[in-house]
Design an enzyme around this catalytic site. Structure first.
Site, PDB file in Angstrom:
ATOM      1  N   ARG A   1      37.058  50.054  35.487  1.00  0.00           N
ATOM      2  CA  ARG A   1      35.909  49.410  34.841  1.00  0.00           C
ATOM      3  C   ARG A   1      36.442  48.319  33.905  1.00  0.00           C
ATOM      4  O   ARG A   1      37.577  48.400  33.429  1.00  0.00           O
ATOM      5  CB  ARG A   1      35.102  50.435  34.029  1.00  0.00           C
ATOM      6  CG  ARG A   1      34.468  51.524  34.849  1.00  0.00           C
ATOM      7  CD  ARG A   1      33.235  51.048  35.610  1.00  0.00           C
ATOM      8  NE  ARG A   1      32.877  52.036  36.638  1.00  0.00           N
ATOM      9  CZ  ARG A   1      32.018  51.805  37.632  1.00  0.00           C
ATOM     10  NH1 ARG A   1      31.427  50.625  37.746  1.00  0.00           N
ATOM     11  NH2 ARG A   1      31.746  52.728  38.518  1.00  0.00           N
TER      12      ARG A   1
ATOM     13  N   HIS B   1      33.520  41.948  41.436  1.00  0.00           N
ATOM     14  CA  HIS B   1      33.149  43.369  41.546  1.00  0.00           C
ATOM     15  C   HIS B   1      32.745  43.699  42.986  1.00  0.00           C
ATOM     16  O   HIS B   1      31.626  44.180  43.244  1.00  0.00           O
ATOM     17  CB  HIS B   1      32.014  43.723  40.571  1.00  0.00           C
ATOM     18  CG  HIS B   1      32.013  45.198  40.225  1.00  0.00           C
ATOM     19  ND1 HIS B   1      31.703  45.669  38.969  1.00  0.00           N
ATOM     20  CD2 HIS B   1      32.301  46.296  40.965  1.00  0.00           C
ATOM     21  CE1 HIS B   1      31.782  46.997  38.971  1.00  0.00           C
ATOM     22  NE2 HIS B   1      32.155  47.395  40.171  1.00  0.00           N
TER      23      HIS B   1
END
Lengths: 309, 309
Positions: free
Chosen positions: B224, B272
């Site tokens: 993350r 992402h």
């Protein structure tokens, strides 16, 4: 003991060092400064000048400095009786395996697109391809093509292979000869060229072949520059027949500054870096063949000049 | 049967379609247009607004739309008694496996460098790294990190893994806990972060950790954005502590236009995209849990809120 090196385009020092490391008694002479040419029987060469072999009336063996040998056999001065050998380098095979895997995964994951997009500060996500949904066809199932195909298969890709003679390989669909080429081509997402360069395979990556692939297929060429008709590739990309290409080899190397490939964002260029033979890892096999010659033994890694590989 | 979706940043239609495909009797309402909130017991959410859960006094289950759950647990209005579930998607694991393999191979083969060099029409060859000579360390050996480490090992990389609790894995050196972190770090060429985001792992990719890696190591972050102290990375690259990084996740997404990462040629940015959950492949497990709730059965894929994963 004397070996002559003919490789006018390259610095030969790494080869000299590697061979001396193997045998300190060896005499190495570099063309065109070599002497007593009538006594020379063993030459190590890459891209020798046309006509050069006529100066060596007693030549027995020419060893290629790489896996390819057409740079030798196309030289008209090379007598048919001279034995031609090639390098067989396990390291070279492994390097090519992982280079092709890298190239296929980059097709799947659009990495060159993202590198270019980054320069424009764009955050745009495009869909990716999964190995199990990606059908890769390998042209050439020889000592390089086969392990490449197997590494792709091990990484979940659907893999087919095409070769001159029929082969049977676990988990890989195989096709042989020109007759079966259309059936091989018609289902591929990615086509990888790992053929040896011969009269038969020169220009094989051409418009006619591209048109038999599914629309938007992708080309990876790690064979030789002369496998590809470069203008046909540009046209196929322009028309959408192919979605793009990753090229490691070219007709002219280094690729000339004015070549249209440089500015084509659908073509990814690497500077003939898929596998770089390290002289230190193959000097031993050159010298072993030299000894075999002197002792009248059979040579290793010889090439059929008729087949061309 | 009613499920409420709270995901104000995203178009939720693909989720609605996927769940309807599974069960045509299902009623789906989208926050903030949902009704009768006092009756709602099951919510599907991604990045819910702070405070939103106080409107749902009878909430029993919040299902995350992805593998991460911190976007839920950090929401102060989420009662401790509410069960939190995550997505466990085999497809997501496989996608992450191949994304990391792509990233590590691109480090080995300098592909982002060559894409940029192509724009300058430069033919400059730089040396490459071989898998067997490249030591990759995977931070996190859970249901994602472990298969990633194993795929790298299968492709000849030297692989170590670090996790919270001790593990034993064939052909992979394992390290556990903060005490063993320095020993894990000190021999890595590439460090891959696949940790869950918890209070313990937030900011774990920081200067102190970078300084324990061999000089010039390479970072890949597919965990993350909050695992990484972004300013520490820029400094480490500037000083040569790290040679570069491939980042798929960021503190702020989309990455703001004025962020210094965009212009750093040693950082490769992907938006992402390592793994994109397809609602159609996971709607079934959401609905199964919904039925389990209604029938008083045990739920699947629940998360320990204390551990955070």
């Amino acid at each position: 003991m004397k070996i002559v090196i003919i490789s006018p385009d390259h610095d030969t020092r790494a080869w000299e060092d590697a061979m001396w490391d193997e045998n300190q008694d060896l005499e190495i002479e570099i063309y065109p400064d070599d002497t007593e040419r009538e006594k020379t029987d063993f030459i190590l060469a890459w891209n020798p000048p046309e006509g050069v072999f006529k100066h060596y009336p007693n030549l027995k063996v020419v060893a290629s400095m790489g896996a390819g040998i057409r740079h030798l056999t196309k030289n008209k001065s090379l007598h048919a009786e001279v034995t031609v050998t090639k390098i067989e380098d396990d390291q070279l095979i492994e390097d090519l395996q992982y280079f092709v895997l890298t190239s296929v995964l980059n097709y799947c994951r659009n990495i060159p697109y993202y590198v270019i997009q980054q320069q424009q500060k764009n955050w745009n996500r495009i869909s990716y391809h999964r190995p199990k949904e990606t059908h890769v066809g390998v042209l050439g199932l020889g000592n390089i093509g086969l392990p490449v195909a197997q590494l792709l298969e091990k990484n979940n890709f659907k893999v087919s292979g095409w070769s001159n003679s029929e082969k049977e390989i676990e988990n890989i669909d195989t096709f042989a000869g020109r007759d079966q080429l259309p059936n091989f081509l018609k289902e591929l997402d990615v086509m990888v060229c790992l053929l040896p360069l011969t009269d038969d395979t020169e220009d094989i990556l051409n418009k006619e072949v591209f048109n038999q692939l599914p629309e938007g297929a992708y080309l990876i060429n790690v064979g030789r520059g002369s496998h590809l008709v470069e203008s046909d590739l540009l046209e196929a990309i322009e028309e959408g027949t192919l979605s793009g290409a990753a090229l490691d080899v070219f007709q002219d190397e280094p690729l000339p500054k004015d070549h249209p490939f440089w500015e084509n964002e659908k073509i990814t260029i690497t500077p003939h870096t898929a596998s770089v033979t390290q002289p230190s890892s193959v000097a031993h096999q050159i010298l072993e063949n030299y000894k075999n010659l002197k002792q009248g033994k059979e040579l290793k890694h010889t090439v059929s000049r008729k087949k061309g590989y």
